[in-house]
Motif scaffolding. Structure first.
Motif, PDB file in Angstrom:
ATOM      1  N   GLU A 235       0.755  -1.120  -0.413  1.00  0.00           N
ATOM      2  CA  GLU A 235       0.379   0.009  -0.261  1.00  0.00           C
ATOM      3  C   GLU A 235       0.829   1.267   0.055  1.00  0.00           C
ATOM      4  O   GLU A 235       1.764   1.355   0.501  1.00  0.00           O
ATOM      5  CB  GLU A 235      -0.850   0.263   0.642  1.00  0.00           C
ATOM      6  CG  GLU A 235      -2.166   0.495   1.193  1.00  0.00           C
ATOM      7  CD  GLU A 235      -3.100   0.630   2.238  1.00  0.00           C
ATOM      8  OE1 GLU A 235      -4.093   0.215   2.455  1.00  0.00           O
ATOM      9  OE2 GLU A 235      -2.528   1.039   3.734  1.00  0.00           O
ATOM     10  N   SER A 237       1.181   5.917  -0.713  1.00  0.00           N
ATOM     11  CA  SER A 237       0.323   7.192  -1.171  1.00  0.00           C
ATOM     12  C   SER A 237       1.562   8.120  -1.440  1.00  0.00           C
ATOM     13  O   SER A 237       2.636   7.889  -0.504  1.00  0.00           O
ATOM     14  CB  SER A 237       0.225   7.901   0.231  1.00  0.00           C
ATOM     15  OG  SER A 237      -0.709   9.019   0.501  1.00  0.00           O
ATOM     16  N   ARG A 255      -7.152   1.606  -6.756  1.00  0.00           N
ATOM     17  CA  ARG A 255      -7.153   3.179  -5.632  1.00  0.00           C
ATOM     18  C   ARG A 255      -7.935   2.974  -4.172  1.00  0.00           C
ATOM     19  O   ARG A 255      -9.030   2.181  -4.314  1.00  0.00           O
ATOM     20  CB  ARG A 255      -7.732   3.862  -6.911  1.00  0.00           C
ATOM     21  CG  ARG A 255      -7.609   5.553  -5.917  1.00  0.00           C
ATOM     22  CD  ARG A 255      -6.306   6.215  -5.761  1.00  0.00           C
ATOM     23  NE  ARG A 255      -6.367   7.733  -5.186  1.00  0.00           N
ATOM     24  CZ  ARG A 255      -6.634   8.707  -5.450  1.00  0.00           C
ATOM     25  NH1 ARG A 255      -6.124   8.394  -7.307  1.00  0.00           N
ATOM     26  NH2 ARG A 255      -6.332  10.050  -5.366  1.00  0.00           N
ATOM     27  N   LYS A 256      -7.443   3.037  -3.562  1.00  0.00           N
ATOM     28  CA  LYS A 256      -8.214   3.280  -2.399  1.00  0.00           C
ATOM     29  C   LYS A 256      -7.962   4.339  -1.326  1.00  0.00           C
ATOM     30  O   LYS A 256      -6.783   4.525  -0.475  1.00  0.00           O
ATOM     31  CB  LYS A 256      -7.705   1.695  -1.088  1.00  0.00           C
ATOM     32  CG  LYS A 256      -7.570   0.148  -1.848  1.00  0.00           C
ATOM     33  CD  LYS A 256      -9.192   0.246  -1.973  1.00  0.00           C
ATOM     34  CE  LYS A 256      -9.449  -1.747  -2.456  1.00  0.00           C
ATOM     35  NZ  LYS A 256     -10.875  -1.741  -2.441  1.00  0.00           N
ATOM     36  N   GLY A 257      -9.009   5.011  -1.738  1.00  0.00           N
ATOM     37  CA  GLY A 257      -9.778   6.511  -0.800  1.00  0.00           C
ATOM     38  C   GLY A 257      -7.809   7.208  -1.882  1.00  0.00           C
ATOM     39  O   GLY A 257      -8.071   7.373  -2.555  1.00  0.00           O
ATOM     40  N   ASP A 258      -7.135   7.199  -0.405  1.00  0.00           N
ATOM     41  CA  ASP A 258      -5.958   8.216  -0.729  1.00  0.00           C
ATOM     42  C   ASP A 258      -4.532   7.496  -1.060  1.00  0.00           C
ATOM     43  O   ASP A 258      -3.639   7.822  -0.502  1.00  0.00           O
ATOM     44  CB  ASP A 258      -5.753   9.428   0.400  1.00  0.00           C
ATOM     45  CG  ASP A 258      -5.534   9.309   1.056  1.00  0.00           C
ATOM     46  OD1 ASP A 258      -5.318   7.655   1.599  1.00  0.00           O
ATOM     47  OD2 ASP A 258      -4.608   9.886   2.577  1.00  0.00           O
ATOM     48  N   LYS A 259      -4.368   6.105  -1.168  1.00  0.00           N
ATOM     49  CA  LYS A 259      -3.705   5.203  -1.118  1.00  0.00           C
ATOM     50  C   LYS A 259      -3.545   4.376  -2.038  1.00  0.00           C
ATOM     51  O   LYS A 259      -5.035   4.059  -3.056  1.00  0.00           O
ATOM     52  CB  LYS A 259      -3.521   4.124  -0.408  1.00  0.00           C
ATOM     53  CG  LYS A 259      -3.674   4.694   1.142  1.00  0.00           C
ATOM     54  CD  LYS A 259      -3.183   4.603   2.145  1.00  0.00           C
ATOM     55  CE  LYS A 259      -3.203   4.973   3.803  1.00  0.00           C
ATOM     56  NZ  LYS A 259      -4.241   6.375   4.111  1.00  0.00           N
TER      57      LYS A 259
END
Length: 310
Positions: A235, A237, A255-259
């Motif tokens: 993961e 960012s 894409r997982k939120g801001d990561k």
């Protein structure tokens, strides 16, 4: 480094029933060693053979250099062990202090040393204010702390701890884990069984897993996690966050939120690629971590997700 425990082809039959089947392993001195398995897998039988309570049907056991099949050597080995069974076993009609003094007498310690050591341990386990209270009124956590204190009275070289934090409140469990870690720092060896995989992961240098009487895995917790067939993720960012990223070692990128969560079979190669990508594109890495299967995931996969022979 010497071995504190050596088991060679350890086998135990109960009549025609094979409870432990040719188990071989060693535990190094000054190591916290986890011994795991579902109910009925052979854990308790193995521990009883290691501590001299049961005689194996075949095989060899040496503990602290002593042959546990020799009665005289077994007695000398047990004098240097501290044993805590799963069910806390202080005498309920004795006080905390009386339990410790009795244990010290059984180890043949001088009375002045017993008194001094008992006070030290009662204070260490936050039981000093209850020293003259009968154990019958103690909570489970207090009894478990007292049991470990009793095992520590003669300052043993080797501990056998069966489910030391089972069913305890957070404060008692943390205290016991901290004391186990401190004993290792003091040069002691700890052999521990537990169903709490988080505790095992936190405490143990190496872990062995037994299933249907056979040892099926032995390694560090982190290496055991690599046996899982579940996917590993990296993961990451960035600042600024790129609209897309290409990583050749990745099998999937989401894409997982801001990561960005990157699925991979080779996290080392993926992390190196991410760092190169960030440098080449002038991105700042805000966070970067590997998400691996847990020790519990691996345990369930290896033992098949159910208990054995209860």
């Amino acid at each position: 480094m010497k071995n504190a425990i050596e088991a060679v082809n350890l086998t135990k039959y109960y009549g025609s029933f094979l409870a432990v089947d040719g188990v071989s392993f060693s535990v190094k001195e000054n190591e916290i060693f986890g011994f795991l398995g579902p109910n009925g897998a052979g854990k308790t039988t193995t521990i009883r053979m290691l501590t001299g309570v049961l005689k194996p049907s075949s095989g060899e056991v040496r503990v602290l250099g002593y042959d546990m099949l020799n009665e005289g050597e077994k007695i000398r080995a047990r004098e240097r062990m501290g044993i805590v069974p799963e069910t806390a076993n202080p005498y309920v009609d004795l006080t905390a202090m009386q339990n410790l003094k009795l244990m010290g007498e059984l180890y043949g310690m001088p009375k002045t040393e017993i008194e001094k050591r008992s006070i030290e341990l009662l204070k260490l386990f936050d039981l000093y204010e209850k020293r003259d209270t009968k154990v019958r009124g103690f909570s489970k956590g207090m009894r478990q702390r007292l049991s470990l204190a009793m095992a520590m009275i003669a300052d043993p070289e080797l501990y056998f701890l069966d489910e030391p934090t089972s069913g305890l409140d957070v404060i008692s469990a943390r205290m016991i884990k901290e004391i186990i870690q401190e004993e290792r720092k003091n040069g002691k060896t700890v052999f521990v069984t537990s169903h709490n995989m988080a505790d095992v992961n936190e405490l143990c240098d190496r872990v062995a897993i037994i299933r249907r009487g056979k040892l099926i895995a032995i390694d560090t917790p982190e290496r055991l996690k690599t046996l899982s067939k579940k996917h590993i993720f990296v993961e990451a960012s960035f600042e600024p966050m790129p609209s897309e990223i290409r990583i050749s070692s990745a099998s999937k990128i989401e894409r997982k939120g801001d990561k960005l969560r990157i699925q991979t079979e080779d996290p080392d190669a993926t992390i190196k690629e991410i760092v190169r990508y960030a440098e080449e594109n002038k991105l700042r890495i805000v966070s970067l971590k590997t998400l691996t299967p847990s020790l519990e995931d691996v345990f369930v996969e290896l033992v098949g997700g159910k208990n054995e022979r209860d």
